[in-house]
Design a protein around this motif. Sequence first.
Motif, mmCIF file in Angstrom:
data_model
loop_
_atom_site.group_PDB
_atom_site.id
_atom_site.type_symbol
_atom_site.label_atom_id
_atom_site.label_comp_id
_atom_site.label_asym_id
_atom_site.label_seq_id
_atom_site.Cartn_x
_atom_site.Cartn_y
_atom_site.Cartn_z
ATOM 1 N N ARG A 80 0.839 -1.210 0.000
ATOM 2 C CA ARG A 80 0.000 0.000 0.000
ATOM 3 C C ARG A 80 0.870 1.255 0.000
ATOM 4 N N ALA A 81 1.950 1.219 0.798
ATOM 5 C CA ALA A 81 2.836 2.380 0.852
ATOM 6 C C ALA A 81 3.473 2.652 -0.502
ATOM 7 N N LEU A 82 3.698 1.619 -1.301
ATOM 8 C CA LEU A 82 4.306 1.765 -2.627
ATOM 9 C C LEU A 82 3.263 1.889 -3.733
ATOM 10 N N GLY A 83 1.983 1.867 -3.370
ATOM 11 C CA GLY A 83 0.927 2.076 -4.352
ATOM 12 C C GLY A 83 0.724 0.927 -5.311
ATOM 13 N N ILE A 84 0.853 -0.313 -4.841
ATOM 14 C CA ILE A 84 0.655 -1.481 -5.690
ATOM 15 C C ILE A 84 -0.276 -2.468 -4.992
ATOM 16 N N LYS A 85 -0.772 -3.441 -5.749
ATOM 17 C CA LYS A 85 -1.702 -4.427 -5.198
ATOM 18 C C LYS A 85 -1.559 -5.744 -5.940
ATOM 19 N N VAL A 86 -2.191 -6.789 -5.393
ATOM 20 C CA VAL A 86 -2.137 -8.131 -5.984
ATOM 21 C C VAL A 86 -3.508 -8.454 -6.576
ATOM 22 N N VAL A 87 -3.510 -8.960 -7.808
ATOM 23 C CA VAL A 87 -4.765 -9.356 -8.464
ATOM 24 C C VAL A 87 -4.538 -10.705 -9.144
ATOM 25 N N ASP A 88 -5.650 -11.320 -9.617
ATOM 26 C CA ASP A 88 -5.493 -12.542 -10.404
ATOM 27 C C ASP A 88 -5.213 -12.161 -11.858
ATOM 28 N N LEU A 89 -5.148 -13.115 -12.729
ATOM 29 C CA LEU A 89 -4.771 -12.846 -14.118
ATOM 30 C C LEU A 89 -5.819 -12.049 -14.872
ATOM 31 N N GLN A 90 -7.024 -11.960 -14.322
ATOM 32 C CA GLN A 90 -8.082 -11.151 -14.928
ATOM 33 C C GLN A 90 -8.225 -9.796 -14.236
ATOM 34 N N GLY A 91 -7.346 -9.513 -13.284
ATOM 35 C CA GLY A 91 -7.386 -8.231 -12.590
ATOM 36 C C GLY A 91 -8.363 -8.189 -11.431
ATOM 37 N N LYS A 92 -8.813 -9.353 -10.972
ATOM 38 C CA LYS A 92 -9.797 -9.381 -9.891
ATOM 39 C C LYS A 92 -9.127 -9.666 -8.551
ATOM 40 N N ARG A 93 -9.865 -9.364 -7.509
ATOM 41 C CA ARG A 93 -9.395 -9.618 -6.143
ATOM 42 C C ARG A 93 -9.232 -11.120 -5.927
ATOM 43 N N ILE A 94 -8.124 -11.523 -5.267
ATOM 44 C CA ILE A 94 -7.881 -12.941 -5.042
ATOM 45 C C ILE A 94 -8.491 -13.379 -3.720
ATOM 46 N N SER A 95 -8.746 -14.680 -3.614
ATOM 47 C CA SER A 95 -9.321 -15.244 -2.403
ATOM 48 C C SER A 95 -8.236 -15.447 -1.347
ATOM 49 N N PHE A 96 -8.680 -15.715 -0.128
ATOM 50 C CA PHE A 96 -7.734 -15.977 0.954
ATOM 51 C C PHE A 96 -6.901 -17.222 0.644
ATOM 52 N N GLY A 97 -7.545 -18.244 0.091
ATOM 53 C CA GLY A 97 -6.829 -19.477 -0.235
ATOM 54 C C GLY A 97 -5.732 -19.250 -1.257
ATOM 55 N N ARG A 98 -6.033 -18.464 -2.292
ATOM 56 C CA ARG A 98 -5.007 -18.192 -3.299
ATOM 57 C C ARG A 98 -3.893 -17.323 -2.713
ATOM 58 N N ALA A 99 -4.269 -16.351 -1.880
ATOM 59 C CA ALA A 99 -3.257 -15.502 -1.245
ATOM 60 C C ALA A 99 -2.345 -16.332 -0.348
#
Length: 269
Positions: A80-99
């Motif tokens: 967050r401090a660097l202004g980036i995030k994690v998404v899946d290959l379609q740009g969607k929010r990932i689940s807890f299991g995938r994280a």
Amino acid sequence: MSPPDVVYAGFVRRVAALMLDGLILGIPVAIVAAIIAIAAGAGSEEGAINAIFYLVYLFSAPLYYALQESSSAQATLGKRALGIKVVDLQGKRISFGRALGRWIATALSYLTLYIGFLMAAFTQRKQALHDFVAGTLVVDKYAYTDQPQLQKRHLSGCLVVFIVGFLLVIPVTAILAAIALPAYNNYRIRAAEGACLAEAKAYMNTAVSAGLSEQPIPSPNARYCRPMQPLTREDIQNSEPVVFEPFPPGVAPTICNSGDATCAIQKPD
């Protein structure tokens, strides 16, 4: 439809976020590990402290990364401090299991002598080895939103200053730790030995008085140390020395004269 405008997080931004997360997670884990080690009486044993640190880290790190990267923020505090995030290959929010699986897959990046992390500098979508395994991307926080024009395409001056400052902080912190930790450990040793001396003096005064008046000799408190042999009336009559062994982290024993109840810490030659 044209493909979405996506800025993938570069290697430098990702490394900076990783270092920041290391500090954010590592400092509290180290404090908790030290508290547990001290409470368990292993505060002076480096191997025990390291083992406790890794146990606490292995319990907390998966939760730290998986809970935050699967949250609505899609990023750890460092990301967050660097202004980036994690998404899946379609740009969607990932689940807890995938994280969680993504965090476990980072072991592969470590086992490849960090080459897995370095892959983020050369792959088309800036994916590290664990991103390929988990099927994830690390992108600018405004990617896959309705404001893609706000994405940062170049390193900011603040980011460069942060990275340089962080790289300078690491050796300075290591030097300070190398100075402070031995001093703190010596303080704890002296404190434990001093507490043993005070306890031994108080016990010997009471025990010698009881022995001379032919009353039962009381048992020692054994809160900070314990006598290596029981005190008897014959010891008092013959002014025999009584050795008290301090509890860890104390090292030097306290030796008392059972004739006059004088005590002193026996320092090594």
